[in-house]
Design an enzyme around this catalytic site. Structure first.
Site, PDB file in Angstrom:
ATOM      1  N   HIS A  95       1.090  -1.168  -0.170  1.00 57.34           N
ATOM      2  CA  HIS A  95       0.077   0.035  -0.409  1.00 57.34           C
ATOM      3  C   HIS A  95       1.073   1.649   0.044  1.00 57.34           C
ATOM      4  CE1 HIS A  95      -4.010   1.904   1.143  1.00 57.34           C
ATOM      5  NE2 HIS A  95      -2.514   3.412   1.861  1.00 57.34           N
ATOM      6  N   GLU A  96       1.340   0.935   0.817  1.00 58.36           N
ATOM      7  CA  GLU A  96       3.119   2.435   1.097  1.00 58.36           C
ATOM      8  C   GLU A  96       3.395   2.663  -0.176  1.00 58.36           C
ATOM      9  OE1 GLU A  96       1.752   4.777   3.121  1.00 58.36           O
ATOM     10  OE2 GLU A  96       0.856   3.369   3.952  1.00 58.36           O
ATOM     11  N   HIS A  99       1.913   4.858  -2.662  1.00 58.50           N
ATOM     12  CA  HIS A  99       2.019   5.742  -3.205  1.00 58.50           C
ATOM     13  C   HIS A  99       3.562   5.988  -3.570  1.00 58.50           C
ATOM     14  CE1 HIS A  99      -1.676   6.594  -0.867  1.00 58.50           C
ATOM     15  NE2 HIS A  99      -1.353   6.037   0.180  1.00 58.50           N
ATOM     16  N   ASP A 171      -7.392   7.369   1.398  1.00 64.79           N
ATOM     17  CA  ASP A 171      -6.807   7.902   0.049  1.00 64.79           C
ATOM     18  C   ASP A 171      -8.174   8.103  -1.076  1.00 64.79           C
ATOM     19  OD1 ASP A 171      -4.642   6.821   0.529  1.00 64.79           O
ATOM     20  OD2 ASP A 171      -4.767   5.066   0.517  1.00 64.79           O
TER      21      ASP A 171
END
Length: 231
Positions: A95-96, A99, A171
């Site tokens: 997930h990170e 980004h 998000d």
């Protein structure tokens, strides 16, 4: 207004006079560059928190490490001491990473300063991407970049895990907020409809057909951004 680069230099010089710091490690001009968007109170808090961290670590002077730790603590929240399952760690990591990779590749106005899968505040992890310089007017390209950064997490989860998590909640909220304003307020939709529709009573002055076209434009922006992010 928030302080400029020169203002931030003066603020750091002022607050650092109150503490002992390592001048070879803590460079005031660099501090000013990496704190775009910070208020005078933020800068005061960074120095104060860095001093507290130094005391906890039984150090007599503040170094850049304490400054960076203070910035993280203020911007991202306090680390939470909870046990995360191995499967969840991978979910958070992808997930990170989504980004971070999209910011690095598609959003040149921001730096990837910090990525963590340590739970902080209300999140399982965090990607910190501060602006490189002050931006007073966000144009269409800047707004699309912000949406793509938001959607990086969703795309990464889907590609690597073949499913998605509820971690995309904020998000999606941010991405939809930006896309909605682009269409409903700033005339940036694909259909070419222009006007600030938030200035009107939507129940009286905007037809359901127009609302539908505006909402379609919002989805078009989100899905077009998502396609580029996936690729």
């Amino acid at each position: 207004d928030k302080p400029s680069l020169e203002d931030r230099q003066k603020l750091f010089a002022y607050y650092l006079k109150e503490v002992q710091y390592d001048a070879n490690s803590v460079k005031i001009d660099r501090l000013a560059r990496i704190t775009v968007g910070n208020t005078p109170a933020d800068i005061a808090n960074i120095v104060r928190e860095a001093a507290l961290i130094s005391v906890r670590n039984k150090k007599t002077v503040i170094s850049m490490k304490e400054i960076d730790d203070a910035r993280e603590r203020i911007a991202l929240g306090i680390k939470r001491r909870i046990k995360v399952r191995e499967e969840e760690k991978w979910q958070i990591a992808y997930h990170e990473a989504g980004h971070a990779i999209i910011t690095y590749l598609l959003v040149p106005t921001q730096d990837v300063f910090k990525i963590t899968i340590t739970p902080r505040g209300h999140t399982g992890g965090a990607t910190w991407t501060p602006e490189r310089e002050e931006i007073f007017i966000r144009d269409k390209n800047k707004l699309l970049g912000e949406i793509k950064t938001c959607l990086g997490s969703y795309a990464a989860e889907k590609i690597k895990l073949e499913t998605t998590t509820a971690g995309v909640d904020m998000d999606f909220q941010e991405a939809m907020y930006i896309a909605h304003n682009m269409v409903w307020r700033w005339g940036m939709g694909k259909s070419g409809i222009i006007g600030n529709f938030h200035a009107l009573d939507t129940s009286k002055f905007i037809s359901e057909e127009t609302k539908g076209r505006l909402d379609n434009d919002v989805q078009d922006i989100l899905n077009t951004c998502l396609k580029e992010v996936r690729e």
